[in-house]
Write a protein that holds these residues in place. Structure first.
Motif, PDB file in Angstrom:
ATOM      1  N   PHE A   1      35.245  33.799  32.524  1.00  0.00           N
ATOM      2  CA  PHE A   1      36.504  33.703  31.779  1.00  0.00           C
ATOM      3  C   PHE A   1      37.272  34.681  31.331  1.00  0.00           C
ATOM      4  CE2 PHE A   1      32.443  30.796  30.979  1.00  0.00           C
ATOM      5  CZ  PHE A   1      33.009  30.027  31.927  1.00  0.00           C
ATOM      6  N   VAL A   2      36.934  35.622  31.876  1.00  0.00           N
ATOM      7  CA  VAL A   2      37.773  36.556  31.629  1.00  0.00           C
ATOM      8  C   VAL A   2      38.382  37.375  32.502  1.00  0.00           C
ATOM      9  CG1 VAL A   2      36.128  37.937  29.766  1.00  0.00           C
ATOM     10  CG2 VAL A   2      36.136  38.682  32.019  1.00  0.00           C
ATOM     11  N   ARG A   3      39.978  37.970  33.182  1.00  0.00           N
ATOM     12  CA  ARG A   3      40.548  38.746  34.294  1.00  0.00           C
ATOM     13  C   ARG A   3      40.245  39.735  33.629  1.00  0.00           C
ATOM     14  NH1 ARG A   3      44.585  36.688  37.599  1.00  0.00           N
ATOM     15  NH2 ARG A   3      43.995  39.212  38.389  1.00  0.00           N
ATOM     16  N   GLN A   4      39.533  41.276  34.284  1.00  0.00           N
ATOM     17  CA  GLN A   4      39.626  42.214  33.574  1.00  0.00           C
ATOM     18  C   GLN A   4      40.312  43.542  34.430  1.00  0.00           C
ATOM     19  OE1 GLN A   4      36.125  42.937  31.678  1.00  0.00           O
ATOM     20  NE2 GLN A   4      35.245  45.240  32.781  1.00  0.00           N
ATOM     21  N   THR A   5      40.438  44.464  34.638  1.00  0.00           N
ATOM     22  CA  THR A   5      40.758  46.044  35.106  1.00  0.00           C
ATOM     23  C   THR A   5      40.296  47.120  34.774  1.00  0.00           C
ATOM     24  OG1 THR A   5      43.023  45.054  35.087  1.00  0.00           O
ATOM     25  CG2 THR A   5      42.720  47.563  35.758  1.00  0.00           C
ATOM     26  N   VAL A   6      39.806  48.038  35.517  1.00  0.00           N
ATOM     27  CA  VAL A   6      39.377  49.240  34.621  1.00  0.00           C
ATOM     28  C   VAL A   6      40.159  50.285  35.174  1.00  0.00           C
ATOM     29  CG1 VAL A   6      37.243  50.617  35.111  1.00  0.00           C
ATOM     30  CG2 VAL A   6      36.881  48.391  34.889  1.00  0.00           C
ATOM     31  N   TRP A   7      40.667  51.046  34.382  1.00  0.00           N
ATOM     32  CA  TRP A   7      41.332  52.385  34.346  1.00  0.00           C
ATOM     33  C   TRP A   7      40.560  53.495  34.238  1.00  0.00           C
ATOM     34  CZ3 TRP A   7      46.490  53.325  30.943  1.00  0.00           C
ATOM     35  CH2 TRP A   7      47.253  53.985  31.745  1.00  0.00           C
ATOM     36  N   VAL A   8      40.555  54.058  34.922  1.00  0.00           N
ATOM     37  CA  VAL A   8      39.765  55.930  34.778  1.00  0.00           C
ATOM     38  C   VAL A   8      40.982  56.540  34.891  1.00  0.00           C
ATOM     39  CG1 VAL A   8      38.471  57.367  36.149  1.00  0.00           C
ATOM     40  CG2 VAL A   8      37.665  55.365  36.871  1.00  0.00           C
ATOM     41  N   LEU A   9      40.922  56.867  33.181  1.00  0.00           N
ATOM     42  CA  LEU A   9      41.654  57.981  32.901  1.00  0.00           C
ATOM     43  C   LEU A   9      41.368  59.673  33.296  1.00  0.00           C
ATOM     44  CD1 LEU A   9      41.696  56.074  29.406  1.00  0.00           C
ATOM     45  CD2 LEU A   9      43.560  56.270  31.499  1.00  0.00           C
ATOM     46  N   ASP A  10      40.129  59.779  32.843  1.00  0.00           N
ATOM     47  CA  ASP A  10      39.364  61.078  32.808  1.00  0.00           C
ATOM     48  C   ASP A  10      38.294  61.483  33.567  1.00  0.00           C
ATOM     49  OD1 ASP A  10      41.552  62.896  31.774  1.00  0.00           O
ATOM     50  OD2 ASP A  10      40.003  61.680  30.000  1.00  0.00           O
ATOM     51  N   GLY A  11      37.687  62.081  34.946  1.00  0.00           N
ATOM     52  CA  GLY A  11      36.306  62.131  35.708  1.00  0.00           C
ATOM     53  C   GLY A  11      36.404  61.320  36.952  1.00  0.00           C
ATOM     54  N   HIS A  12      35.136  61.024  36.916  1.00  0.00           N
ATOM     55  CA  HIS A  12      34.638  60.028  38.601  1.00  0.00           C
ATOM     56  C   HIS A  12      33.835  58.884  37.807  1.00  0.00           C
ATOM     57  CE1 HIS A  12      33.549  59.319  42.468  1.00  0.00           C
ATOM     58  NE2 HIS A  12      32.656  59.511  42.214  1.00  0.00           N
ATOM     59  N   LEU A  13      34.277  57.736  38.332  1.00  0.00           N
ATOM     60  CA  LEU A  13      33.760  56.058  38.147  1.00  0.00           C
ATOM     61  C   LEU A  13      32.910  55.987  39.053  1.00  0.00           C
ATOM     62  CD1 LEU A  13      32.355  54.323  35.916  1.00  0.00           C
ATOM     63  CD2 LEU A  13      34.288  52.814  36.598  1.00  0.00           C
ATOM     64  N   THR A  14      31.904  55.524  39.360  1.00  0.00           N
ATOM     65  CA  THR A  14      31.266  54.865  40.846  1.00  0.00           C
ATOM     66  C   THR A  14      31.215  53.202  40.014  1.00  0.00           C
ATOM     67  OG1 THR A  14      30.523  56.864  41.518  1.00  0.00           O
ATOM     68  CG2 THR A  14      29.247  54.666  42.245  1.00  0.00           C
ATOM     69  N   PHE A  15      31.350  52.899  40.581  1.00  0.00           N
ATOM     70  CA  PHE A  15      31.785  51.141  40.651  1.00  0.00           C
ATOM     71  C   PHE A  15      31.261  50.321  41.378  1.00  0.00           C
ATOM     72  CE2 PHE A  15      33.874  47.183  39.312  1.00  0.00           C
ATOM     73  CZ  PHE A  15      33.341  46.558  38.256  1.00  0.00           C
ATOM     74  N   HIS A  16      29.616  49.871  41.021  1.00  0.00           N
ATOM     75  CA  HIS A  16      28.684  49.105  42.351  1.00  0.00           C
ATOM     76  C   HIS A  16      29.332  46.771  41.417  1.00  0.00           C
ATOM     77  CE1 HIS A  16      25.964  51.804  43.385  1.00  0.00           C
ATOM     78  NE2 HIS A  16      26.338  51.762  42.293  1.00  0.00           N
ATOM     79  N   GLU A  17      30.317  46.243  42.200  1.00  0.00           N
ATOM     80  CA  GLU A  17      30.819  45.431  42.071  1.00  0.00           C
ATOM     81  C   GLU A  17      30.231  44.316  42.990  1.00  0.00           C
ATOM     82  OE1 GLU A  17      35.109  42.745  41.787  1.00  0.00           O
ATOM     83  OE2 GLU A  17      35.132  44.913  42.471  1.00  0.00           O
ATOM     84  N   GLY A  18      28.800  43.837  42.232  1.00  0.00           N
ATOM     85  CA  GLY A  18      28.386  43.380  43.389  1.00  0.00           C
ATOM     86  C   GLY A  18      27.070  43.961  44.427  1.00  0.00           C
ATOM     87  N   ASP A  19      27.487  43.986  45.589  1.00  0.00           N
ATOM     88  CA  ASP A  19      27.271  44.389  46.155  1.00  0.00           C
ATOM     89  C   ASP A  19      27.779  45.917  47.303  1.00  0.00           C
ATOM     90  OD1 ASP A  19      24.919  43.479  46.885  1.00  0.00           O
ATOM     91  OD2 ASP A  19      25.735  42.415  48.374  1.00  0.00           O
ATOM     92  N   THR A  20      29.321  45.567  46.572  1.00  0.00           N
ATOM     93  CA  THR A  20      30.552  46.304  46.776  1.00  0.00           C
ATOM     94  C   THR A  20      30.435  47.771  46.085  1.00  0.00           C
ATOM     95  OG1 THR A  20      31.468  44.916  47.688  1.00  0.00           O
ATOM     96  CG2 THR A  20      32.768  46.880  47.556  1.00  0.00           C
ATOM     97  N   VAL A  21      30.684  48.676  46.786  1.00  0.00           N
ATOM     98  CA  VAL A  21      30.034  50.509  45.478  1.00  0.00           C
ATOM     99  C   VAL A  21      32.554  50.604  46.094  1.00  0.00           C
ATOM    100  CG1 VAL A  21      29.606  52.510  45.396  1.00  0.00           C
ATOM    101  CG2 VAL A  21      28.515  50.894  45.596  1.00  0.00           C
ATOM    102  N   HIS A  22      32.807  51.132  44.366  1.00  0.00           N
ATOM    103  CA  HIS A  22      33.829  51.448  44.375  1.00  0.00           C
ATOM    104  C   HIS A  22      33.299  53.197  43.647  1.00  0.00           C
ATOM    105  CE1 HIS A  22      35.374  47.352  45.607  1.00  0.00           C
ATOM    106  NE2 HIS A  22      34.838  47.414  44.073  1.00  0.00           N
ATOM    107  N   ALA A  23      34.865  54.056  45.471  1.00  0.00           N
ATOM    108  CA  ALA A  23      35.323  55.405  44.100  1.00  0.00           C
ATOM    109  C   ALA A  23      36.324  55.891  43.214  1.00  0.00           C
ATOM    110  CB  ALA A  23      34.627  56.504  45.007  1.00  0.00           C
TER     111      ALA A  23
END
Length: 195
Positions: free
Chosen positions: A136-158
């Protein structure tokens, strides 16, 4: 950084209890739906334990709220501060996850149509959330500094500084900082329609 944890423990306690009682759920019912033990929920509601980010994710999913929404409701507006206008950094409480050191503060007030939170994820931290925390939400993640490894289900985003990701259908997600320096990112969300 600024005002850490103590005032928020009581506010989170009150919000969890309010959300549970509003639904007329017993502690046992919330434990069953969330997968968090009844004893832990009881300690959280009494303000005796600060929940971890993982526990907050499970509780917010049970309430069909995002973690950001649950935290925004708990934080509310500090006494004497306007609901609109200038929000000083020094007046904004910061919540710290006792398990990972993850730090979070609400940027927008309760009446703003989008919820924006700033998150500081320490090196080596890994914070998983169940799929229901993103319902029930629409969401955006915005990396401001550094590095984030984001696992979205089975997909990995660097993701690096300046990168964004708009989340799709609700799936289990994990925020990981596998670098040697802190990662700072913003979470921007709006509520979607319930089915």
């Amino acid at each position: 950084m600024s005002n850490i944890v103590d005032p928020l423990v009581g506010q989170i306690a009150a919000r969890v209890r309010t959300e549970r009682e509003r639904r007329q759920w017993t502690l046992a019912r919330l434990a069953e739906i969330s997968g968090v033990s009844q004893a832990m929920i009881s300690r959280i509601e009494r303000g005796e334990s600060s929940p971890t980010a993982v526990v907050l994710g499970k509780l917010s999913a049970a309430f069909q709220l995002s973690v950001s929404s649950l935290m925004a409701l708990a934080e509310g507006t500090p006494s004497g501060q306007a609901e609109t206008g200038v929000r000083r950094r020094a007046d904004t409480a910061e919540w710290r996850d006792p398990a990972t050191g993850y730090r979070r503060r609400q940027i927008t007030g309760p009446r703003f149509p989008a919820e924006i939170a700033e998150v500081l994820l320490p090196p080596g931290a890994r914070v998983p959330y169940p799929a229901a925390a993103f319902a029930f939400v629409r969401q955006t993640v915005w990396v401001l500094d550094g590095h984030l490894t984001f696992h979205e289900g089975d997909t990995v985003h660097a993701l690096g500084a300046g990168d964004t990701i708009e989340l799709g259908e609700p799936v289990p997600c994990t925020f990981v900082n596998d670098s040697n320096s802190e990662c700072r990112y913003a979470v921007v969300l709006v509520r979607g329609e319930r089915p």
